[in-house]
Design a protein around this motif. Structure first.
Motif, PDB file in Angstrom:
ATOM      1  N   ARG A 180     -38.960  53.186 -41.920  1.00  0.00           N
ATOM      2  CA  ARG A 180     -40.036  52.755 -41.018  1.00  0.00           C
ATOM      3  C   ARG A 180     -39.416  52.098 -39.799  1.00  0.00           C
ATOM      4  NH1 ARG A 180     -44.976  49.545 -43.171  1.00  0.00           N
ATOM      5  NH2 ARG A 180     -45.749  50.383 -41.213  1.00  0.00           N
ATOM      6  N   THR A 181     -39.542  52.755 -38.654  1.00  0.00           N
ATOM      7  CA  THR A 181     -38.922  52.253 -37.423  1.00  0.00           C
ATOM      8  C   THR A 181     -39.444  50.870 -37.069  1.00  0.00           C
ATOM      9  OG1 THR A 181     -38.828  54.558 -36.676  1.00  0.00           O
ATOM     10  CG2 THR A 181     -38.402  52.853 -35.039  1.00  0.00           C
ATOM     11  N   LYS A 182     -40.726  50.643 -37.319  1.00  0.00           N
ATOM     12  CA  LYS A 182     -41.330  49.352 -36.981  1.00  0.00           C
ATOM     13  C   LYS A 182     -40.672  48.212 -37.752  1.00  0.00           C
ATOM     14  CE  LYS A 182     -45.669  48.975 -38.060  1.00  0.00           C
ATOM     15  NZ  LYS A 182     -47.158  49.046 -37.972  1.00  0.00           N
ATOM     16  N   ASP A 183     -40.326  48.471 -39.003  1.00  0.00           N
ATOM     17  CA  ASP A 183     -39.659  47.445 -39.802  1.00  0.00           C
ATOM     18  C   ASP A 183     -38.198  47.278 -39.389  1.00  0.00           C
ATOM     19  OD1 ASP A 183     -42.005  47.100 -41.179  1.00  0.00           O
ATOM     20  OD2 ASP A 183     -41.437  48.410 -42.841  1.00  0.00           O
ATOM     21  N   LEU A 184     -37.561  48.384 -39.023  1.00  0.00           N
ATOM     22  CA  LEU A 184     -36.150  48.327 -38.654  1.00  0.00           C
ATOM     23  C   LEU A 184     -35.924  47.513 -37.390  1.00  0.00           C
ATOM     24  CD1 LEU A 184     -33.234  49.264 -39.107  1.00  0.00           C
ATOM     25  CD2 LEU A 184     -33.762  51.310 -37.765  1.00  0.00           C
ATOM     26  N   THR A 185     -36.801  47.656 -36.412  1.00  0.00           N
ATOM     27  CA  THR A 185     -36.606  46.957 -35.138  1.00  0.00           C
ATOM     28  C   THR A 185     -36.627  45.434 -35.308  1.00  0.00           C
ATOM     29  OG1 THR A 185     -38.990  47.203 -34.699  1.00  0.00           O
ATOM     30  CG2 THR A 185     -37.514  48.830 -33.731  1.00  0.00           C
ATOM     31  N   ASP A 224     -52.206  42.378 -33.988  1.00  0.00           N
ATOM     32  CA  ASP A 224     -50.964  42.368 -34.772  1.00  0.00           C
ATOM     33  C   ASP A 224     -49.819  41.778 -33.950  1.00  0.00           C
ATOM     34  OD1 ASP A 224     -51.567  43.194 -37.405  1.00  0.00           O
ATOM     35  OD2 ASP A 224     -51.846  45.239 -36.745  1.00  0.00           O
ATOM     36  N   GLY A 225     -48.795  42.581 -33.641  1.00  0.00           N
ATOM     37  CA  GLY A 225     -47.645  42.074 -32.897  1.00  0.00           C
ATOM     38  C   GLY A 225     -47.980  41.568 -31.508  1.00  0.00           C
ATOM     39  N   GLY A 226     -49.165  41.887 -31.010  1.00  0.00           N
ATOM     40  CA  GLY A 226     -49.595  41.374 -29.711  1.00  0.00           C
ATOM     41  C   GLY A 226     -49.700  39.862 -29.703  1.00  0.00           C
ATOM     42  N   ALA A 227     -49.951  39.274 -30.879  1.00  0.00           N
ATOM     43  CA  ALA A 227     -49.986  37.810 -30.973  1.00  0.00           C
ATOM     44  C   ALA A 227     -48.606  37.227 -30.702  1.00  0.00           C
ATOM     45  CB  ALA A 227     -50.474  37.393 -32.358  1.00  0.00           C
ATOM     46  N   ASP A 228     -47.560  37.876 -31.230  1.00  0.00           N
ATOM     47  CA  ASP A 228     -46.196  37.432 -30.946  1.00  0.00           C
ATOM     48  C   ASP A 228     -45.871  37.594 -29.466  1.00  0.00           C
ATOM     49  OD1 ASP A 228     -45.639  36.816 -33.631  1.00  0.00           O
ATOM     50  OD2 ASP A 228     -45.175  38.905 -34.059  1.00  0.00           O
ATOM     51  N   ALA A 229     -46.380  38.671 -28.864  1.00  0.00           N
ATOM     52  CA  ALA A 229     -46.159  38.894 -27.432  1.00  0.00           C
ATOM     53  C   ALA A 229     -46.768  37.767 -26.598  1.00  0.00           C
ATOM     54  CB  ALA A 229     -46.747  40.236 -27.014  1.00  0.00           C
ATOM     55  N   LEU A 230     -47.948  37.304 -26.993  1.00  0.00           N
ATOM     56  CA  LEU A 230     -48.585  36.193 -26.277  1.00  0.00           C
ATOM     57  C   LEU A 230     -47.762  34.916 -26.415  1.00  0.00           C
ATOM     58  CD1 LEU A 230     -52.348  36.806 -27.136  1.00  0.00           C
ATOM     59  CD2 LEU A 230     -51.350  36.733 -24.841  1.00  0.00           C
ATOM     60  N   ASP A 268     -49.327  43.632 -40.654  1.00  0.00           N
ATOM     61  CA  ASP A 268     -48.062  44.145 -41.168  1.00  0.00           C
ATOM     62  C   ASP A 268     -46.919  43.972 -40.177  1.00  0.00           C
ATOM     63  OD1 ASP A 268     -48.925  45.964 -39.303  1.00  0.00           O
ATOM     64  OD2 ASP A 268     -48.247  47.724 -40.406  1.00  0.00           O
ATOM     65  N   SER A 269     -47.254  43.622 -38.919  1.00  0.00           N
ATOM     66  CA  SER A 269     -46.207  43.490 -37.906  1.00  0.00           C
ATOM     67  C   SER A 269     -46.346  42.218 -37.080  1.00  0.00           C
ATOM     68  CB  SER A 269     -46.232  44.714 -36.977  1.00  0.00           C
ATOM     69  OG  SER A 269     -47.488  44.835 -36.331  1.00  0.00           O
ATOM     70  N   VAL A 270     -46.963  41.199 -37.656  1.00  0.00           N
ATOM     71  CA  VAL A 270     -47.121  39.921 -36.967  1.00  0.00           C
ATOM     72  C   VAL A 270     -46.337  38.860 -37.727  1.00  0.00           C
ATOM     73  CG1 VAL A 270     -49.255  39.404 -38.206  1.00  0.00           C
ATOM     74  CG2 VAL A 270     -48.802  38.267 -36.029  1.00  0.00           C
ATOM     75  N   SER A 271     -45.735  37.935 -37.007  1.00  0.00           N
ATOM     76  CA  SER A 271     -44.873  36.926 -37.627  1.00  0.00           C
ATOM     77  C   SER A 271     -45.684  35.794 -38.247  1.00  0.00           C
ATOM     78  CB  SER A 271     -43.915  36.353 -36.581  1.00  0.00           C
ATOM     79  OG  SER A 271     -44.625  35.608 -35.607  1.00  0.00           O
ATOM     80  N   ALA A 284     -59.831  46.048 -42.213  1.00  0.00           N
ATOM     81  CA  ALA A 284     -59.818  46.643 -43.556  1.00  0.00           C
ATOM     82  C   ALA A 284     -60.200  48.108 -43.497  1.00  0.00           C
ATOM     83  CB  ALA A 284     -60.783  45.884 -44.467  1.00  0.00           C
ATOM     84  N   TYR A 285     -59.915  48.809 -44.591  1.00  0.00           N
ATOM     85  CA  TYR A 285     -60.360  50.192 -44.714  1.00  0.00           C
ATOM     86  C   TYR A 285     -61.878  50.222 -44.893  1.00  0.00           C
ATOM     87  CZ  TYR A 285     -55.431  51.343 -45.401  1.00  0.00           C
ATOM     88  OH  TYR A 285     -54.080  51.482 -45.244  1.00  0.00           O
ATOM     89  N   ARG A 286     -62.450  51.397 -44.721  1.00  0.00           N
ATOM     90  CA  ARG A 286     -63.917  51.518 -44.780  1.00  0.00           C
ATOM     91  C   ARG A 286     -64.461  51.156 -46.151  1.00  0.00           C
ATOM     92  NH1 ARG A 286     -67.513  50.126 -42.642  1.00  0.00           N
ATOM     93  NH2 ARG A 286     -68.850  51.073 -41.086  1.00  0.00           N
ATOM     94  N   ASP A 287     -63.636  51.311 -47.206  1.00  0.00           N
ATOM     95  CA  ASP A 287     -64.103  50.958 -48.553  1.00  0.00           C
ATOM     96  C   ASP A 287     -63.986  49.467 -48.834  1.00  0.00           C
ATOM     97  OD1 ASP A 287     -61.397  50.612 -48.770  1.00  0.00           O
ATOM     98  OD2 ASP A 287     -61.085  52.143 -50.308  1.00  0.00           O
ATOM     99  N   GLY A 288     -63.503  48.699 -47.845  1.00  0.00           N
ATOM    100  CA  GLY A 288     -63.406  47.252 -47.993  1.00  0.00           C
ATOM    101  C   GLY A 288     -62.049  46.745 -48.415  1.00  0.00           C
ATOM    102  N   SER A 289     -61.157  47.618 -48.851  1.00  0.00           N
ATOM    103  CA  SER A 289     -59.819  47.177 -49.246  1.00  0.00           C
ATOM    104  C   SER A 289     -59.025  46.758 -48.019  1.00  0.00           C
ATOM    105  CB  SER A 289     -59.086  48.298 -49.987  1.00  0.00           C
ATOM    106  OG  SER A 289     -58.929  49.433 -49.156  1.00  0.00           O
ATOM    107  N   ALA A 290     -58.314  45.641 -48.137  1.00  0.00           N
ATOM    108  CA  ALA A 290     -57.574  45.084 -46.998  1.00  0.00           C
ATOM    109  C   ALA A 290     -56.209  44.597 -47.468  1.00  0.00           C
ATOM    110  CB  ALA A 290     -58.365  43.948 -46.356  1.00  0.00           C
ATOM    111  N   PRO A 291     -55.169  45.437 -47.370  1.00  0.00           N
ATOM    112  CA  PRO A 291     -53.825  45.026 -47.803  1.00  0.00           C
ATOM    113  C   PRO A 291     -53.332  43.773 -47.083  1.00  0.00           C
ATOM    114  CG  PRO A 291     -53.924  47.393 -47.450  1.00  0.00           C
ATOM    115  CD  PRO A 291     -55.211  46.832 -46.939  1.00  0.00           C
ATOM    116  N   GLY A 292     -53.726  43.620 -45.810  1.00  0.00           N
ATOM    117  CA  GLY A 292     -53.273  42.460 -45.048  1.00  0.00           C
ATOM    118  C   GLY A 292     -53.826  41.149 -45.552  1.00  0.00           C
ATOM    119  N   LEU A 293     -54.968  41.207 -46.257  1.00  0.00           N
ATOM    120  CA  LEU A 293     -55.591  39.986 -46.766  1.00  0.00           C
ATOM    121  C   LEU A 293     -54.728  39.337 -47.846  1.00  0.00           C
ATOM    122  CD1 LEU A 293     -58.138  38.299 -46.386  1.00  0.00           C
ATOM    123  CD2 LEU A 293     -59.216  39.646 -48.189  1.00  0.00           C
TER     124      LEU A 293
END
Length: 401
Positions: A34-39, A222-228, A243-246, A260-269
């Motif tokens: 995953r390039t996003k994780d590698l960077t 997501d990572g836009g918060a780190d940018a701010l 998944d990409s915010v500090s 979240a996904y349409r079924d309500g599942s939210a891995p980020g939660l």
């Protein structure tokens, strides 16, 4: 393959070793599928080993910002499905790019191990670890031409995805059904939505005077918060799957909205719960930047300024995701409220320009001088100042005599 003078000067280890200009790179290897994780782990001068079909521009820009010496891709950086922009960005910057590398490289190379890249061959000492196909300007041009030839197929797929999304989410798009209420005060205010995407650093820099004057509500995607935070601002709200915010951004005091996904599942939660944070859950099919725009619009934002978001057809296709159809429709829904940062930087001018301030100061000084010479009391002050000035000059001259 050519190396830019600036890059070679910044990273001396990047060097030419043959008369034909071939590049020999020796550096530590960093690997991740995953390039996003590698960077997040890359250090300046590393060799990045990735598995990224159709490398998009945002990922390539993140690799360049990390200061990589070379990029080895197990997949095809341009598959030919559409003209993605990432590989050309690396080649233009002079970073060696090798495609179709042996997949076993992920098993043969250890994280942080020093390796050498020469002519598309990766060495550990004198032993060959993996081989690939080096890319240059000519091969990139040929691949891009082939990709553009099949662009009509991708346009048809994009249109199909758009219609399917409209059918699934018509109540959300048309009536705003399902948009949760947030506690951040947005009604009647400007909202600045920041995505860590295309030219987000430059756009934030051009908006400094706008931010200083209008104090918009700041939403980081997501990572836009780190940018701010990097730009010196504190986000009022963070939206995304997290998944990409500090952790630093998550603890800055911003209101958190989990996409979240349409079924309500939210891995980020799950991550937020482990950190002890509470969040609002927003189930939606689209992307997190769509969610942020719909939240701002539903909460009564007067104007929505977007930084780093996807705005053109080329950018939608470069993202390489069927979900980008939702972004297209969300922009249509928000309508005239939405302004891209580049447009703001061209259209916005501070209400009080520096030239106006200088003219005002000059007018005040002129008024003081005229008043001083036109009244007896003013003349006394002028004579007093002149006498003090003569005394100062006499003292100053005595220091050097």
């Amino acid at each position: 393959m050519k190396v830019s003078t600036a890059l070679a000067a910044k990273f001396p280890i990047l060097r030419r070793t043959k008369d034909d200009g071939a590049i020999d790179v020796t550096a530590p290897a960093r690997l991740d599928r995953r390039t996003k994780d590698l960077t997040k782990r890359l250090n300046p001068g590393d060799i990045a080993i990735i598995d990224h079909t159709d490398l998009d521009r945002v990922s390539a820009d993140a690799l360049l910002s990390s200061g990589v010496h070379a990029v080895l891709n197990v997949a095809h950086s341009i598959s030919g499905r559409y003209p993605n922009l990432g590989p050309q960005l690396l080649v233009d910057a002079g970073v060696p790019l090798v495609d179709a590398v042996d997949p076993e490289v992920f098993d043969r190379v250890q994280e942080g191990e020093e390796v050498r890249l020469a002519q598309g061959v990766l060495y550990r000492g004198e032993d060959i670890v993996a081989k690939g196909r080096p890319q240059d300007s000519e091969s990139m041009a040929a691949a891009m031409a082939e990709a553009r030839a099949g662009l009509s197929v991708q346009l048809e797929a994009f249109a199909t995805n758009t219609m399917e999304y409209l059918k699934r989410e018509r109540e959300l798009l048309i009536d705003g059904v399902g948009v949760p209420e947030v506690t951040t005060s947005i009604d009647g205010r400007h909202v600045l939505i920041v995505v860590r995407g295309y030219h987000y650093r430059e756009d934030l820099a051009t908006l400094r005077s706008y931010i200083r004057e209008y104090h918009p509500v700041m939403i980081g995607v997501d990572g836009g918060a780190d940018a701010l935070l990097e730009a010196g601002y504190r986000p009022d709200m963070i939206v995304g799957d997290f998944d990409s915010v500090s952790d630093r951004s998550l603890t800055c005091g911003a209101e958190l909205v989990v996409h979240a996904y349409r079924d309500g599942s939210a891995p980020g939660l799950r991550r937020l719960n482990e950190l002890g944070h509470t969040a609002i859950v927003f189930p939606a099919t689209g992307t997190s930047e769509d969610v942020a725009m719909m939240l701002a619009d539903d909460a009564g934002a007067e104007l929505i300024v977007a930084v780093g978001t996807h705005a053109t057809l080329e950018e939608f296709l470069d993202k390489g995701r069927a979900g980008m159809a939702s972004t297209f429709l969300t922009r249509l829904r928000v309508g005239g409220k939405l302004v891209d940062a580049k447009g703001v930087s061209h259209l916005y001018r501070s209400r009080i320009s520096p030239l106006t301030v200088l003219a005002l100061v000059a007018a005040c000084l002129l008024t003081i001088v005229v008043a001083a010479y036109s009244s007896p009391a003013g003349q006394l002050y002028v004579d007093f100042i002149a006498a003090r000035w003569d005394t100062f000059l006499y003292w100053l001259t005595g220091l050097f005599s």
